[in-house]
Design an enzyme around this catalytic site. Structure first.
Site, PDB file in Angstrom:
ATOM      1  N   PRO A 149       0.632  38.461 -18.114  1.00 42.17           N
ATOM      2  CA  PRO A 149      -0.499  39.550 -17.953  1.00 42.17           C
ATOM      3  C   PRO A 149      -0.668  40.008 -19.199  1.00 42.17           C
ATOM      4  CG  PRO A 149       0.864  39.110 -15.960  1.00 42.17           C
ATOM      5  CD  PRO A 149       1.508  38.310 -17.108  1.00 42.17           C
ATOM      6  N   ASP A 169       9.031  46.857 -28.928  1.00 40.51           N
ATOM      7  CA  ASP A 169       9.733  46.010 -28.165  1.00 40.51           C
ATOM      8  C   ASP A 169       9.813  44.454 -28.698  1.00 40.51           C
ATOM      9  OD1 ASP A 169       9.884  47.665 -25.752  1.00 40.51           O
ATOM     10  OD2 ASP A 169       8.137  46.674 -25.041  1.00 40.51           O
ATOM     11  N   ALA A 213       5.385  43.177 -21.986  1.00 38.81           N
ATOM     12  CA  ALA A 213       5.488  42.938 -23.290  1.00 38.81           C
ATOM     13  C   ALA A 213       4.901  41.699 -23.944  1.00 38.81           C
ATOM     14  CB  ALA A 213       6.969  43.153 -23.588  1.00 38.81           C
ATOM     15  N   GLY A 214       3.733  41.408 -23.176  1.00 37.26           N
ATOM     16  CA  GLY A 214       3.256  40.095 -23.730  1.00 37.26           C
ATOM     17  C   GLY A 214       2.736  40.095 -25.341  1.00 37.26           C
ATOM     18  N   GLY A 215       2.068  41.156 -25.644  1.00 35.40           N
ATOM     19  CA  GLY A 215       2.008  41.272 -27.275  1.00 35.40           C
ATOM     20  C   GLY A 215       3.116  41.285 -27.976  1.00 35.40           C
ATOM     21  N   LYS A 252       8.850  39.701 -20.365  1.00 37.33           N
ATOM     22  CA  LYS A 252      10.003  40.362 -19.993  1.00 37.33           C
ATOM     23  C   LYS A 252       9.872  41.202 -18.733  1.00 37.33           C
ATOM     24  CE  LYS A 252       8.909  44.720 -21.254  1.00 37.33           C
ATOM     25  NZ  LYS A 252       8.679  45.826 -20.425  1.00 37.33           N
TER      26      LYS A 252
HETATM   27  P1  ATP Z   1       4.202  46.865 -23.008  1.00 38.15           P
HETATM   28  O1  ATP Z   1       5.186  46.103 -21.728  1.00 38.15           O
HETATM   29  O2  ATP Z   1       4.879  46.511 -24.189  1.00 38.15           O
HETATM   30  O3  ATP Z   1       4.085  48.280 -22.734  1.00 38.15           O
HETATM   31  P2  ATP Z   1       1.930  45.577 -22.095  1.00 38.15           P
HETATM   32  O4  ATP Z   1       2.632  44.024 -21.342  1.00 38.15           O
HETATM   33  O5  ATP Z   1       1.730  46.514 -21.149  1.00 38.15           O
HETATM   34  O6  ATP Z   1       2.844  45.746 -22.904  1.00 38.15           O
HETATM   35  P3  ATP Z   1       0.431  43.724 -23.776  1.00 38.15           P
HETATM   36  O7  ATP Z   1      -0.120  42.621 -22.981  1.00 38.15           O
HETATM   37  O8  ATP Z   1       1.654  43.475 -24.643  1.00 38.15           O
HETATM   38  O9  ATP Z   1       0.750  45.040 -22.685  1.00 38.15           O
HETATM   39  O10 ATP Z   1      -0.542  44.498 -24.667  1.00 38.15           O
HETATM   40  C1  ATP Z   1      -1.089  45.810 -24.834  1.00 38.15           C
HETATM   41  C2  ATP Z   1      -2.143  45.762 -25.781  1.00 38.15           C
HETATM   42  O11 ATP Z   1      -1.810  45.145 -26.979  1.00 38.15           O
HETATM   43  C3  ATP Z   1      -3.152  44.980 -25.263  1.00 38.15           C
HETATM   44  O12 ATP Z   1      -4.280  45.734 -24.639  1.00 38.15           O
HETATM   45  C4  ATP Z   1      -3.960  44.322 -26.366  1.00 38.15           C
HETATM   46  O13 ATP Z   1      -5.088  44.813 -26.634  1.00 38.15           O
HETATM   47  C5  ATP Z   1      -2.949  44.294 -27.543  1.00 38.15           C
HETATM   48  N1  ATP Z   1      -2.515  43.041 -28.054  1.00 38.15           N
HETATM   49  C6  ATP Z   1      -2.436  42.378 -29.257  1.00 38.15           C
HETATM   50  N2  ATP Z   1      -2.129  41.431 -29.426  1.00 38.15           N
HETATM   51  C7  ATP Z   1      -1.940  40.882 -28.341  1.00 38.15           C
HETATM   52  C8  ATP Z   1      -1.435  39.585 -27.790  1.00 38.15           C
HETATM   53  N3  ATP Z   1      -1.326  38.702 -28.744  1.00 38.15           N
HETATM   54  N4  ATP Z   1      -1.317  39.623 -26.515  1.00 38.15           N
HETATM   55  C9  ATP Z   1      -1.632  40.585 -25.625  1.00 38.15           C
HETATM   56  N5  ATP Z   1      -2.071  41.883 -25.876  1.00 38.15           N
HETATM   57  C10 ATP Z   1      -2.079  41.800 -27.352  1.00 38.15           C
END
Ligand code: ATP
Length: 297
Positions: A96, A138, A102-104, A11
């Site tokens: 990324p 999220d 919000a990839g996780g 997103k």
């Molecule tokens: P947000 O936008 O929700 O703040 P983000 O995009 O900045 O999230 P994510 O990629 O969701 O960050 O990951 C944040 C942390 O979650 C990462 O540092 C990682 O260690 C952990 N994580 C756990 N599972 C996953 C996954 N399947 N994919 C990505 N990150 C993951």
């Protein structure tokens, strides 16, 4: 059925406002969330090993079990429904990591939906969202997908119509931003400029891409950009390349830009590639709820 595949969409935030810090330490937010066509592939297969949840991913930095949100999602449903099969969750990452997309949470949401389907648990989206919020604020939005206003800590959702079709560049600089750092440094009472979230919603409803783009704003830029000036460099390159607007997503550092012209977007992609300023770069578009529902059938 022994295997299932699900797309986990990333997103962006068309608007992001931090209203206040609550007594429980969480921040009260008002955001417009939008799915984009950058997605992780989640493939789950039954592996014949009783009580095993294994995660295999092409991203070395991610954990393979506890701590990976896809693992946590499967574990939550396995425990509640006393599932004793074994599964392997294969994740192909494109969103990324720690990028503000919000990839996780997307992987978590996709795994909840895929396990629900693979084991015929019969949970509705609402019921999955109720469970998902325990794993991340999220996650409910990632289950809903499309365009939505997110309030509270991000879990109070109001679906919105999709914005008009556009060309969207997603550009991640080679820096990682800790979400905790950004939240730790934002001072809601000192924020001078905020997004006109209601105006943004109105522009989306009127299908006015120009107005919508001009109103896009993210208060977290004021915390992240001074630490990572490369974010602003990318924004400026995208704007010079004819983007209607370019903005950091979430807590950063990923930048997205909205174009109404395919050729300009392609040229901006070339400029960024030649500058060697990004680690991940995509040309994609908004993904709407109708597209998502078609995929689930
Ligand atoms: P947000 O936008 O929700 O703040 P983000 O995009 O900045 O999230 P994510 O990629 O969701 O960050 O990951 C944040 C942390 O979650 C990462 O540092 C990682 O260690 C952990 N994580 C756990 N599972 C996953 C996954 N399947 N994919 C990505 N990150 C993951």
């Amino acid at each position: 059925m022994d295997t299932i595949s699900w797309k986990a969409y990333g997103k962006i935030n068309l608007g992001l406002d931090v209203l206040k810090k609550r007594d429980d330490g969480y921040h009260e937010l008002r955001m417009i969330m939008q799915s984009v066509g950058v997605y992780d592939d989640i493939m789950i297969e039954k592996n014949g090993q009783p009580d095993e949840i294994r995660v295999e991913t092409d991203a070395a930095v991610l954990k393979n079990e506890k701590g990976n949100l896809a693992y946590e999602a499967a574990k939550l449903l396995f425990d509640e429904f006393h599932i004793h099969d074994g599964i392997t969750i294969h994740i192909t990452k494109r969103i990324p990591i720690a990028g503000g997309m919000a990839g996780g949470s997307a992987d978590c949401a996709a795994t909840l939906q895929a396990v629900n389907r693979l084991f015929s648990l019969g949970l509705t989206k609402k019921e999955l969202m109720k469970r998902g919020v325990k794993l991340g604020a999220d996650v409910p939005y990632c289950i809903l997908g499309g365009t939505a206003l997110a309030e509270g800590i991000g879990e109070i959702l109001t679906p919105l119509p999709a914005p008009p079709k556009a060309y969207v560049i997603i550009a991640k600089p080679p820096v990682s931003v800790s979400t905790a750092y950004v939240y730790g440094h934002i001072r809601p009472s000192e924020i001078k400029k905020r997004p006109d979230t209601d105006g943004l919603i109105q522009a989306i409803r009127r299908q006015d891409l120009g107005k919508m783009s001009s109103l896009m704003y993210n208060v977290m830029e004021d915390v992240t950009i001074p630490e990572y000036p490369v974010i602003d460099e990318i924004k400026q390159m995208l704007l010079s390349g004819g983007a209607l607007n370019a903005l950091m997503s979430g807590s950063g550092p990923t930048v997205f830009a909205v174009f109404n012209d395919a050729e300009r977007a392609r040229r901006a992609m070339e400029t960024l590639t030649q500058a060697g300023i990004t680690e991940q770069l995509y040309l994609t578009g908004f993904v709407n709820k109708t597209d998502l529902l078609k995929e689930e059938i």
